[in-house]
Design an enzyme around this catalytic site. Sequence first.
Site, mmCIF file in Angstrom:
data_model
loop_
_atom_site.group_PDB
_atom_site.id
_atom_site.type_symbol
_atom_site.label_atom_id
_atom_site.label_comp_id
_atom_site.label_asym_id
_atom_site.label_seq_id
_atom_site.Cartn_x
_atom_site.Cartn_y
_atom_site.Cartn_z
ATOM 1 N N LYS A 37 55.210 49.608 29.716
ATOM 2 C CA LYS A 37 55.196 49.289 28.293
ATOM 3 C C LYS A 37 56.523 49.671 27.646
ATOM 4 C CE LYS A 37 51.028 49.907 26.569
ATOM 5 N NZ LYS A 37 49.941 50.842 26.191
ATOM 6 N N ARG A 40 51.141 55.671 22.292
ATOM 7 C CA ARG A 40 50.620 54.786 23.344
ATOM 8 C C ARG A 40 51.010 55.307 24.718
ATOM 9 N NH1 ARG A 40 53.381 49.141 21.784
ATOM 10 N NH2 ARG A 40 51.486 48.315 22.774
ATOM 11 N N GLY A 74 41.661 54.095 32.374
ATOM 12 C CA GLY A 74 41.352 55.508 32.587
ATOM 13 C C GLY A 74 42.318 56.393 31.824
ATOM 14 N N MET A 124 44.626 57.494 28.417
ATOM 15 C CA MET A 124 44.243 57.645 27.017
ATOM 16 C C MET A 124 44.424 56.343 26.241
ATOM 17 S SD MET A 124 45.860 59.899 23.981
ATOM 18 C CE MET A 124 46.748 58.504 23.301
ATOM 19 N N ARG A 130 54.010 41.727 29.129
ATOM 20 C CA ARG A 130 53.905 42.049 30.545
ATOM 21 C C ARG A 130 53.572 40.776 31.296
ATOM 22 N NH1 ARG A 130 48.392 45.550 29.689
ATOM 23 N NH2 ARG A 130 47.627 44.157 28.081
ATOM 24 N N HIS A 182 28.193 41.945 62.041
ATOM 25 C CA HIS A 182 28.180 40.662 62.761
ATOM 26 C C HIS A 182 28.084 39.497 61.788
ATOM 27 C CE1 HIS A 182 26.174 37.316 64.920
ATOM 28 N NE2 HIS A 182 26.996 37.666 65.897
ATOM 29 N N ARG A 216 38.833 30.915 75.741
ATOM 30 C CA ARG A 216 38.546 32.202 76.379
ATOM 31 C C ARG A 216 37.304 32.054 77.261
ATOM 32 N NH1 ARG A 216 36.905 37.141 72.734
ATOM 33 N NH2 ARG A 216 34.943 36.002 72.726
ATOM 34 N N GLU A 266 43.419 43.679 74.846
ATOM 35 C CA GLU A 266 42.442 44.247 73.907
ATOM 36 C C GLU A 266 41.927 45.597 74.364
ATOM 37 O OE1 GLU A 266 39.076 41.608 73.582
ATOM 38 O OE2 GLU A 266 39.287 40.943 75.649
ATOM 39 N N SER A 319 47.344 37.288 74.261
ATOM 40 C CA SER A 319 46.815 37.199 72.912
ATOM 41 C C SER A 319 46.175 38.553 72.606
ATOM 42 C CB SER A 319 45.787 36.074 72.809
ATOM 43 O OG SER A 319 45.282 36.040 71.499
ATOM 44 N N GLY A 330 43.811 40.951 71.207
ATOM 45 C CA GLY A 330 42.471 40.907 70.623
ATOM 46 C C GLY A 330 42.303 42.175 69.820
ATOM 47 N N ASN A 348 40.399 43.094 67.420
ATOM 48 C CA ASN A 348 39.073 43.659 67.109
ATOM 49 C C ASN A 348 38.685 44.676 68.171
ATOM 50 O OD1 ASN A 348 39.020 41.864 65.033
ATOM 51 N ND2 ASN A 348 37.495 40.512 65.940
ATOM 52 N N ASP A 349 38.691 44.214 69.432
ATOM 53 C CA ASP A 349 38.337 45.139 70.510
ATOM 54 C C ASP A 349 39.393 46.232 70.675
ATOM 55 O OD1 ASP A 349 35.842 44.865 71.807
ATOM 56 O OD2 ASP A 349 36.437 42.856 72.468
ATOM 57 N N CYS A 368 44.556 37.211 67.996
ATOM 58 C CA CYS A 368 43.396 36.393 67.615
ATOM 59 C C CYS A 368 42.251 37.231 67.045
ATOM 60 C CB CYS A 368 42.917 35.577 68.803
ATOM 61 S SG CYS A 368 42.335 36.582 70.168
ATOM 62 N N TYR A 378 52.681 33.763 67.200
ATOM 63 C CA TYR A 378 51.717 33.129 66.314
ATOM 64 C C TYR A 378 50.559 34.076 66.004
ATOM 65 C CZ TYR A 378 48.676 32.441 70.388
ATOM 66 O OH TYR A 378 47.882 32.658 71.477
HETATM 67 P P1 ADP Z 1 46.787 49.045 25.727
HETATM 68 O O1 ADP Z 1 47.660 49.566 26.802
HETATM 69 O O2 ADP Z 1 45.353 49.403 25.892
HETATM 70 O O3 ADP Z 1 47.013 47.576 25.493
HETATM 71 P P2 ADP Z 1 48.429 49.508 23.457
HETATM 72 O O4 ADP Z 1 49.254 50.721 23.361
HETATM 73 O O5 ADP Z 1 49.141 48.281 23.851
HETATM 74 O O6 ADP Z 1 47.201 49.779 24.404
HETATM 75 O O7 ADP Z 1 47.794 49.320 22.028
HETATM 76 C C1 ADP Z 1 46.530 48.957 21.684
HETATM 77 C C2 ADP Z 1 46.577 48.009 20.474
HETATM 78 O O8 ADP Z 1 47.273 48.595 19.405
HETATM 79 C C3 ADP Z 1 47.309 46.716 20.792
HETATM 80 O O9 ADP Z 1 46.646 45.663 20.183
HETATM 81 C C4 ADP Z 1 48.647 46.930 20.178
HETATM 82 O O10 ADP Z 1 49.247 45.725 19.861
HETATM 83 C C5 ADP Z 1 48.328 47.770 18.969
HETATM 84 N N1 ADP Z 1 49.483 48.597 18.568
HETATM 85 C C6 ADP Z 1 50.085 49.519 19.327
HETATM 86 N N2 ADP Z 1 51.141 50.063 18.681
HETATM 87 C C7 ADP Z 1 51.182 49.464 17.474
HETATM 88 C C8 ADP Z 1 52.051 49.581 16.353
HETATM 89 N N3 ADP Z 1 53.085 50.400 16.375
HETATM 90 N N4 ADP Z 1 51.797 48.809 15.285
HETATM 91 C C9 ADP Z 1 50.737 47.972 15.271
HETATM 92 N N5 ADP Z 1 49.902 47.810 16.287
HETATM 93 C C10 ADP Z 1 50.105 48.546 17.395
HETATM 94 MG MG MG Z 2 37.344 40.989 72.704
HETATM 95 MG MG MG Z 3 48.487 46.687 25.020
#
Ligand code: ADP
Ligand code: MG
Ligand code: MG
Length: 891
Positions: A26, A96, A105, A107, A349, A465, A627, A755, A774, A776, A778-779, A841, A861
């Site tokens: 980002k 962010r 996962g 924040m 991205r 299998h 085979r 194999e 060839s 094999g 798996n074996d 194979c 191959y």
């Molecule tokens: P994620 O990685 O989950 O996409 P982001 O950091 O991109 O999280 O942000 C979540 C949302 O907040 C997105 O829609 C993003 O465009 C918006 N956002 C983040 N920073 C700003 C900012 N400075 N001004 C306005 N919107 C923001």
């Molecule tokens: Mg075999």
């Molecule tokens: Mg985002």
Amino acid sequence: MTKWVYSFGDGLNEGRADMRNLLGGKGANLAEMAANGLPVPPGFTITTEVCSAFYENGRKYPADLQAQVAAALQRVEQSMGLRFGDADAPLLVSVRSGARVSMPGMMDTVLNLGLNDETVEGLARSSGDARFAWDSYRRFIQMYGSVVMGVPHHHFEDVLEQFKRANRVEDDTAITADQWRAIVVDYRHIITTHAGTEFPTNPHDQLWGAIGAVFGSWMNPRANTYRKLHEIPASWGTAVNVQSMVFGNMGDDCATGVCFTRDPSTGENIFYGEYLINAQGEDVVAGIRTPQPMACARAEAGQHPMETTLPEAYGELLRVRSVLETHYKDMQDIEFTVQRNVLYILQTRNGKRTAAAALKIAIDMAREGLITQEDAIQRVPAASLDQLLHPTLDPKAERVQLTRGLPASPGAAAGAVVFTAEECEARAAKGEDVILVRIETSPEDVHGMHAARGVLTTRGGMTSHAAVVARGMGRVCVAGAGGIHVDYAAGTMTVGSHTVAQGEWITLDGGTGAVYLGRVPTIEPALSDDFNTLMGWADAVRRLGVRANAETPDDARTARRFGAEGIGLARTEHMFFGPDRIGFVRQMIIADDESVRQKAIAALLPFQRDDFASLFRIMAGLPVTVRLLDPPLHEFLPHAEAEMVEVAQALGKSVDDVRARCAALSETNPMLGHRGCRLGLTSPEIYAMQVRALIQAAVMVEKELGKPIRPEIMIPLVATQAELATTRRTAEDEIARVLQEEGTNLNYYIGTMIELPRAALQADKIAEYADFFSFGTNDLTQTAFGLSRDDAGSFLPYYVDHGLLPRDPFVSIDRDGVGALVRLGVERGRQTSPDLKLGICGEHGGDPDSIAFFDEVGLDYVSCSPFRVPVARLAAAQAALATRQKAGQAV
Ligand code: ADP
Ligand code: MG
Ligand code: MG
């Protein structure tokens, strides 16, 4: 002094796109976009190195971090003309997270940071919009409260819901400033109650609280699990982005949205996305209101596309779309906000896409001259092609899910439930669509699996299998659906209280493992022009040949349609299970009178000859590797009483005799028992018959087609030079006899499977008698690890889950161990005979990572199941390009 903080926006861009390891994806892209003149609100990125330092020093920041953050923040204040915490015109920021690769996962983002009871009034005054100011404040308290202070979301939502109900408001945007003010009081109260501390009012405390939460989230359980699953090292760390806020919630000339530069599901070069007027951040995905389309062309009646509501900002966005695509040379996923008709870009991205879209985008971009053909080859994940070759469930169709198992072989299929291979074959012969349901499958079920549209088992894993055979045949398979109870005697399967009887329809989705009741409509795949184009480009680049594992005419034809350059493995045992042959096979095994036995073998010969002839015809001169019989004989023995009686009658023996003979043939450990060339050596007449049938077929088809046929005879399970030497001699004697009888000549090749570990170690000796090897795998994997694939289900998943093995070695080759044996076999084999043909194979022949390895060790191959052939062609091309690039870098 280490630089911990990198600024971006408003003319100071210290980062670049290629600094994603340091700045996270980002942060790196924000700096890159800003440097390219795109409207990015200014901010700064705290590097991933701070995260690493934080954990190395007992969760303490580097000493000079605070000063660097303060300086960067001051720069943002200057460029925005606002001050953080200012009571009249406060600067607000977002905090962010952003690792090298996007990682669920971590924040969640906190928006509108810097607000408190004082600054909110300043914001109301400076913006002239009290509703907006209080809306921002309540959002901030809720986000900060839940994300940083750990107060569950729903407490806030409950308050809001109650308020809306009590005041009969439906839309958040209709809530007034004063009403938000009242809600804020409640929110603050929730925080005190559930967090046990007051909401922090000092903006600097808020900022460091949020920064700490991002770094803290790097090691939370969710992130740890995700990293483990995706093999992301903990040492990478996450970056933190602090960015000045822009506001999409200031009224009807404001908006927020997400868009893709091309359609991520079809790949069409059409601007695609959604936005919401008067909204902020994640409102679009949170489903608070229904988002609207971007373009008029994509809008339905009653919708309000951005093209008409915010034409100015939309025009600007179209420009950004083309700038970003030209710059990144890939489809982009863009987050934007419009504040009072002015567009801001908050993220870009490379966009996630379906397999179909990946293919189309790669080909289109190469044609547009944006990327090279080689780039296009590398852009399409080889394994994803699989999705394009099988029918899929119609996404629009309604469905009722019965249960779920493992997605063992892709595609979708519907049919009537049957519980035996025989029933399956009988119904299929009448043109019925059938799904074979078994607790687990064995080699005897193969003909039924072939006749079925799909296979469902209640036991067994991804390498059971059923899974392996179904993948090989291109049949849909859901394996190990443990929620199903099968009652063979009653002819039913039951899930909970729901029972499905034989003949009732179900639908399998082999891509997800779902089992549906009834018939869910499917859509057929079309091999698009784009697909063929990509295959053509791949073929021009790859070094490895690609053959198919195929023994039925159907499979052989599929293989050719997908571009196989021959058959690398035709297993002959499946041919023995056909209902018209199995009787003779059983007589051959059980007879003790030599002449009866010879008669049974002779009866099998024409069947085998036909089998081979049809393969030769379909492959029309391409190599066909056959085979000779591999599995232990007892696999063919009769089980049911009726079958026993049948054999007994044919041989003029008592049923007890037959039963005793069957019992005598059973083995403790068949995988390491009397099979492969061991069988060929102790019962040479079986191999002699197969060789005779093969050569006769080759001679016949050569005459028919008027072009040379290339039979390759492959001897299985060889461990010693003597085994191959002897088997080869027997085969050559028989071949000489056949050719003399026919009065003709023929080029043929005799080679062996490698194999067993001993064969790899002795490859130089074995090569003296082999025209080809060839591997094999798996074996070879079973014997190198000393584990049986059929029994691995109880511990292999544990090994993979606990990091004892990086991956299932039956799916992707174990480079260090099994791979080392392959490498050794290659080296020693070529030592003896430099132009020994080398192939593989096993199941690994269709696995892209394994293919890269086989390219690296110099095999000629790979051979894989017909439906994997396109995957292998593309993976082979990608491997060749990777090798070239490595060589280029080394120069
Ligand atoms: P994620 O990685 O989950 O996409 P982001 O950091 O991109 O999280 O942000 C979540 C949302 O907040 C997105 O829609 C993003 O465009 C918006 N956002 C983040 N920073 C700003 C900012 N400075 N001004 C306005 N919107 C923001
Ligand atoms: Mg075999
Ligand atoms: Mg985002």
